[in-house]
Scaffold this active site. Structure first.
Site, short mmCIF file in Angstrom:
data_model
loop_
_atom_site.label_atom_id
_atom_site.label_comp_id
_atom_site.label_asym_id
_atom_site.label_seq_id
_atom_site.Cartn_x
_atom_site.Cartn_y
_atom_site.Cartn_z
N HIS A 372 0.79 -1.23 0.00
CA HIS A 372 0.00 0.00 0.00
C HIS A 372 0.81 1.27 0.00
O HIS A 372 0.24 2.36 0.03
CB HIS A 372 -0.93 0.04 1.22
CG HIS A 372 -2.14 -0.82 1.06
ND1 HIS A 372 -3.30 -0.37 0.50
CD2 HIS A 372 -2.35 -2.12 1.36
CE1 HIS A 372 -4.20 -1.34 0.48
NE2 HIS A 372 -3.64 -2.42 0.99
N LYS A 563 -8.77 14.10 4.35
CA LYS A 563 -7.94 12.88 4.35
C LYS A 563 -7.04 12.98 5.56
O LYS A 563 -7.00 14.02 6.22
CB LYS A 563 -7.12 12.79 3.06
CG LYS A 563 -6.38 14.09 2.71
CD LYS A 563 -5.61 14.02 1.39
CE LYS A 563 -6.45 14.05 0.15
NZ LYS A 563 -6.37 12.83 -0.63
N ARG A 564 -6.30 11.90 5.89
CA ARG A 564 -5.36 12.01 7.00
C ARG A 564 -4.41 13.18 6.76
O ARG A 564 -4.05 13.49 5.62
CB ARG A 564 -4.57 10.69 7.15
CG ARG A 564 -5.40 9.55 7.69
CD ARG A 564 -5.95 9.88 9.08
NE ARG A 564 -4.90 9.93 10.06
CZ ARG A 564 -4.67 8.98 10.97
NH1 ARG A 564 -5.44 7.92 11.04
NH2 ARG A 564 -3.69 9.10 11.84
N LYS A 569 0.68 14.44 1.70
CA LYS A 569 -0.61 14.81 1.11
C LYS A 569 -0.73 16.31 0.89
O LYS A 569 -1.65 16.79 0.24
CB LYS A 569 -1.75 14.30 1.99
CG LYS A 569 -1.85 12.76 2.01
CD LYS A 569 -2.96 12.31 2.96
CE LYS A 569 -3.11 10.80 3.07
NZ LYS A 569 -3.86 10.19 1.97
N THR A 671 -8.31 6.85 -2.45
CA THR A 671 -9.68 6.40 -2.74
C THR A 671 -10.65 7.55 -2.50
O THR A 671 -11.73 7.56 -3.08
CB THR A 671 -10.08 5.21 -1.85
OG1 THR A 671 -9.75 5.51 -0.49
CG2 THR A 671 -9.38 3.94 -2.29
N LYS A 675 -14.28 8.76 -4.56
CA LYS A 675 -15.59 9.09 -3.97
C LYS A 675 -16.06 10.45 -4.47
O LYS A 675 -17.23 10.63 -4.82
CB LYS A 675 -15.50 9.12 -2.44
CG LYS A 675 -15.11 7.79 -1.81
CD LYS A 675 -14.78 7.98 -0.32
CE LYS A 675 -13.93 6.84 0.19
NZ LYS A 675 -13.30 7.16 1.49
C1 PLP Z 1 -11.99 7.39 1.75
C2 PLP Z 1 -11.52 7.73 3.10
C3 PLP Z 1 -10.16 7.91 3.35
C4 PLP Z 1 -9.11 7.83 2.27
O1 PLP Z 1 -8.95 9.11 1.70
P1 PLP Z 1 -7.68 9.50 0.79
O2 PLP Z 1 -8.03 10.85 0.27
O3 PLP Z 1 -7.61 8.47 -0.29
O4 PLP Z 1 -6.50 9.51 1.68
C5 PLP Z 1 -9.75 8.23 4.63
N1 PLP Z 1 -10.65 8.35 5.63
C6 PLP Z 1 -11.98 8.20 5.42
C7 PLP Z 1 -12.90 8.38 6.56
C8 PLP Z 1 -12.45 7.88 4.15
O5 PLP Z 1 -13.77 7.72 3.97
#
Ligand code: PLP
Length: 831
Positions: A372, A563-564, A569, A671, A675
């Protein structure tokens, strides 16, 4: 003819509780009045939620049994998906959607003058994961069940999930998430399937009566792994798969020494140590922390899951393993469960008397590893000394695997000591370490990355030598997200609009989503699309108002990064651009600008100081801007506390612009990007991770791309001079000057000095200054595009239409086809 206690005829589909509204209403009343013992309506929405959850659970549990009967009545090739994280979120609405009983539920709730939306909000998120990796596992389970694939998730039932984040004066405060406090109706304990997991002790050699040598792991301290089964319903097919989560418990054996010394209470208290194992999820995303308890968690999960699988096998086939590998795959979600390679060897050799070669055959035909990340700080290593103490038998097995592997390396690269050192499972040094990723690669028949670019970099860089040895092991499986949760459920109005045009096939077969492209030029469709987006933005406004006390304006552009919080990032790049806009507004330079609301959210690992400082900067900048009357018409900024799955369900439908701005080569896939795309947000992003494939699917003119490309990165790093870039960029100079002036930290001198120093650092791994100018340029293009609402909406439609390949159904179909070779189970609909 029945033996007492056995059911000798298979349960048929008709035995499942009915889905009609009358039966449902009866069951709801029964659970409310009897299971929970409540008799007054209006007592608390919590009890109504519980009663409804139990009612739905009955329907799931019956189908879970039926699904299990299918896989045990005939030998079935199956997958165990091993993951330390499953970021599930809420389950009620998902179950109702997948069972297709929304209307019946609403009717039953009407008896209590209650609405589903309100009742559903009483559910706590199951936050058994950090971020993308854990959420991916949850999306995968949904897709496997929907595609009727025999896949079981194995994980840990953490007593405390991902911490709750509060923001206090811009500072992140972590609060424990005791999500089980009010009970978790979605689980079913299976204490009869408890297994024992060993720790510590020592290894003895003994000879059997034929004179063969065996190893015995003795004087261990054992822990019980008690399974809790969580049903995983497929969409509209009556399949319910299982997520089996283990809780650690003490055995009933007491420390006799303590006992005899009269230390009864002390001996019992010692039992707490066993229960620590499943107490808390480690809140580190994309970095390891090397704590002993974490290794205990990893081994606990792997040993319990493998024993569970072996027990089920033996119950059906007896203790023979000749064709075991034909029926099993163990998919390792990152290196976290990679100790499973050595544990399966131990179980087969020590407990089931297989030879090394037979056990190795089975192991390397059943293990498959998903990588990952390329970040070096995330590559797990465990000290040999710790392994030797905690898992002495496993350490022996790892040494043996390594010895045999290094012979292979010597054949490939004769006389090359450097290769031996570089590829050894043991990293030499003052404190030798086991390289867990290498153990996973050597022990697996498949190694995959999670986006095309990422998989290519694995082959060319991180694992190049392994690729030379075993090119056939390496493959790509680009991530995806489930369109049930991430479109149908979270954006019901858009889902309805889509279904009104193209039917509802897309929910199960998401490639069909591209059929809405036909309406790209249809003015009434465009207007309807805008109306839905507007309503979703209004909902997001409410959330921001509630949680941040900031008033967003839904006529403005919603620019979102959630995101985190991690340096790679680049939330920092985002906030620098916000400062740049603010500075321009203050200077009266609003040429081509569009009014924006910028939303940033995410959790920082508790020990990650720079990430926490970046949160502080975002909050301070937000306060300054929101308090400045000059900015009001142009710019509003908010940091959303406690970003989680449930928050994302409101956020992604309401976003206009999705920020996916990692340094090229650092985000394995992402991911969140998918979304947002599904929900019709446009993306501003670097050519990193799955962004590359999103852009390809979409066509470059509908995607705002910027920044250094992967092919340029090495060269840029070699010649990187932050100062030279800043000296040549008056816009960036002004941003940094404003930061340095203390404008955002008037009463907190110097708190942002470490951030400013990082910007000036020639070894800044994130190349923030390098990408600043092109980022601002891309943002300017966004502003200009947003000023043509019709064209923007058309691009929004095209984004959703082009998101077909980012369904986790597509991902899982590829896993099944290329790695797992599974056959779909018969479903009621298939009969
Ligand atoms: C989809 C999702 C992530 C992943 O987000 P990235 O932008 O791909 O880092 C992290 N936390 C939550 C709660 C999510 O729904």
């Amino acid at each position: 003819m029945t033996t007492s206690g056995t059911v000798c005829h298979p349960v048929d589909w008709q035995d499942a509780p009915l889905l009609d509204s009358e039966t449902l209403a009866d069951d709801l009343a029964r659970h409310f009045h009897y299971t929970l013992g409540r008799d007054k309506v209006g007592e608390s929405q919590h009890y109504l939620y519980q009663a409804l959850a139990l009612t739905i659970r009955d329907r799931l549990v019956a189908r879970m049994r039926q699904t299990r009967n299918v896989t045990t009545s005939v030998p079935t090739r199956r997958v165990a998906y091993l993951s330390l994280e499953f970021l599930i979120g809420r389950s009620l609405n998902n179950a109702i959607l997948n069972l297709d009983m929304a209307a019946e539920v609403s009717a039953a709730l009407a008896n209590y003058c209650a609405e589903l939306e309100h009742i559903a909000s009483a559910e706590h998120d199951a936050g058994l994961g950090n971020g993308g990796l854990g959420r991916l596992a949850a999306c995968f389970l949904d897709s496997c069940a929907t595609m009727a694939l025999p896949v079981t998730g194995y994980g840990i039932r953490y007593e405390y999930g991902m911490f709750n984040q509060r923001i206090d004066n811009g500072q992140q405060i972590e609060q424990p998430d005791h999500w089980l406090r009010e009970g978790h109706p979605w689980e079913l304990p299976a204490p009869d399937k408890t297994v024992r997991v060993k720790f510590f002790g020592h290894v003895d050699i003994y000879r059997d009566h034929q004179g063969r040598e065996h190893r015995q792991w003795l004087d261990t301290q054992d822990v019980l792994a008690v399974p809790y089964d969580v049903p995983v319903p497929g969409y509209g097919n009556d399949i319910v798969n299982t997520l089996r989560l283990f809780k650690s418990e003490a055995t009933d054996e007491f420390d006799l020494g303590e006992f005899n010394a009269g230390g009864y209470a002390e001996a019992v208290a010692q039992k707490n140590l066993a229960e620590q194992i499943s107490m808390v999820l480690y809140p580190n995303d994309s970095s390891e922390n090397g704590k002993e308890l974490r290794l205990r968690q990893q081994y606990f999960l792997c040993s319990a899951a493998l024993q569970d699988r072996l027990n089920q096998w033996i119950a059906i086939k007896g203790a023979q393993f000749t064709d075991f590998a034909d029926y099993h795959v163990f998919q390792l979600n990152d290196t976290h469960p990679s100790i499973a390679v050595a544990e399966l060897m131990r179980l087969l050799i020590d407990e089931h008397c297989l030879s090394w070669d037979d056990a190795w055959q089975i192991t390397t035909r059943t293990m498959a590893y998903t990588n990952h990340t390329l970040l070096p700080e995330a590559l797990e290593k465990w000290s040999v000394a710790l392994m030797q103490r905690l898992l002495p038998r496993l350490m022996q097995i790892i040494y043996e695997i390594n010895a045999r592997f290094l012979i292979l390396v010597a054949k490939q690269w004769p006389g090359c000591a450097q290769k031996q050192r570089a590829l050894s499972l043991i990293e030499e040094g003052a404190n030798p370490q086991v390289r867990m990723a290498y153990l996973a690669i050597v022990g697996s028949y498949s190694v995959n990355g999670v986006a095309a670019l990422h998989s290519r970099l694995l082959k060319e860089q991180l694992f190049a030598d392994f690729y030379a040895l075993w090119p056939q092991k390496f493959n790509n499986k680009t991530n995806g997200v489930t369109p049930r949760r991430w479109l149908s459920h979270c954006n019901p109005e858009l889902a309805q609009l889509i279904t009104a045009k193209i039917g509802d096939d897309w929910v199960k077969d998401f490639a069909h989503i591209n059929r809405i492209r036909r309406y790209y030029d249809d003015d009434s469709f465009i207007a309807a699309w805008q109306k839905v987006k507007q309503a979703n933005k209004a909902r997001l406004c409410e959330l921001v108002q509630q949680r941040c006390a900031v008033q967003f304006d839904s006529t403005m552009l919603f620019d979102v990064q959630v995101k985190r919080i991690h340096e790679y990032k680049r939330q920092l790049l985002n906030i620098l651009h916000v400062i740049h806009l603010y500075r321009r507004i203050c200077d009266g330079d609003t040429q081509g600008m569009v009014p924006r609301c910028v939303l940033i959210g995410g959790k920082a690992a508790p020990g990650y100081d720079m990430a926490k400082r970046i949160i502080k900067l975002i909050c301070n900048v937000a306060n300054t801007i929101n308090d400045d009357p000059r900015a009001k018409a142009w710019l509003r900024v908010a940091f959303l506390p406690n970003y989680n799955v449930t928050a994302m369900e409101t956020i992604c439908p309401g976003a206009d612009l999705s920020e996916q701005i990692s340094t090229a080569g650092k985000e394995a896939s992402g991911t969140g990007n998918m979304k947002f795309m599904m929900n019709g947000a446009l993306t501003i992003g670097t050519l990193d991770g799955a962004n590359v494939e999103m852009l390809e699917a979409l066509g470059g003119e509908h995607f705002f791309t910027f920044g250094a490309k992967i092919e340029q990165i090495d060269d840029i790093r070699r010649h990187y001079s932050a100062r030279a870039i800043i000296d040549n960029d008056p816009q960036l100079q002004k941003v940094i000057a404003l930061l340095q002036s203390g404008h955002f930290n008037l009463c907190e001198p110097n708190i942002f000095a470490p951030i400013i120093n990082l910007l000036y650092d020639d070894s800044d791994p994130w190349l923030t200054c390098y990408d600043f100018a092109s980022y601002c340029q891309a943002q300017q293009a966004v502003s200009e595009a947003y000023q043509d609402p019709k064209h923007w909406t058309q691009m929004s439609i095209l984004n959703t239409a082009a998101s077909g390949q980012f369904s986790s159904d597509r991902t899982i179909a590829q896993y099944s086809e290329d790695i797992w070779q599974l056959q779909a189970m018969p479903t009621r609909q298939g009969e």
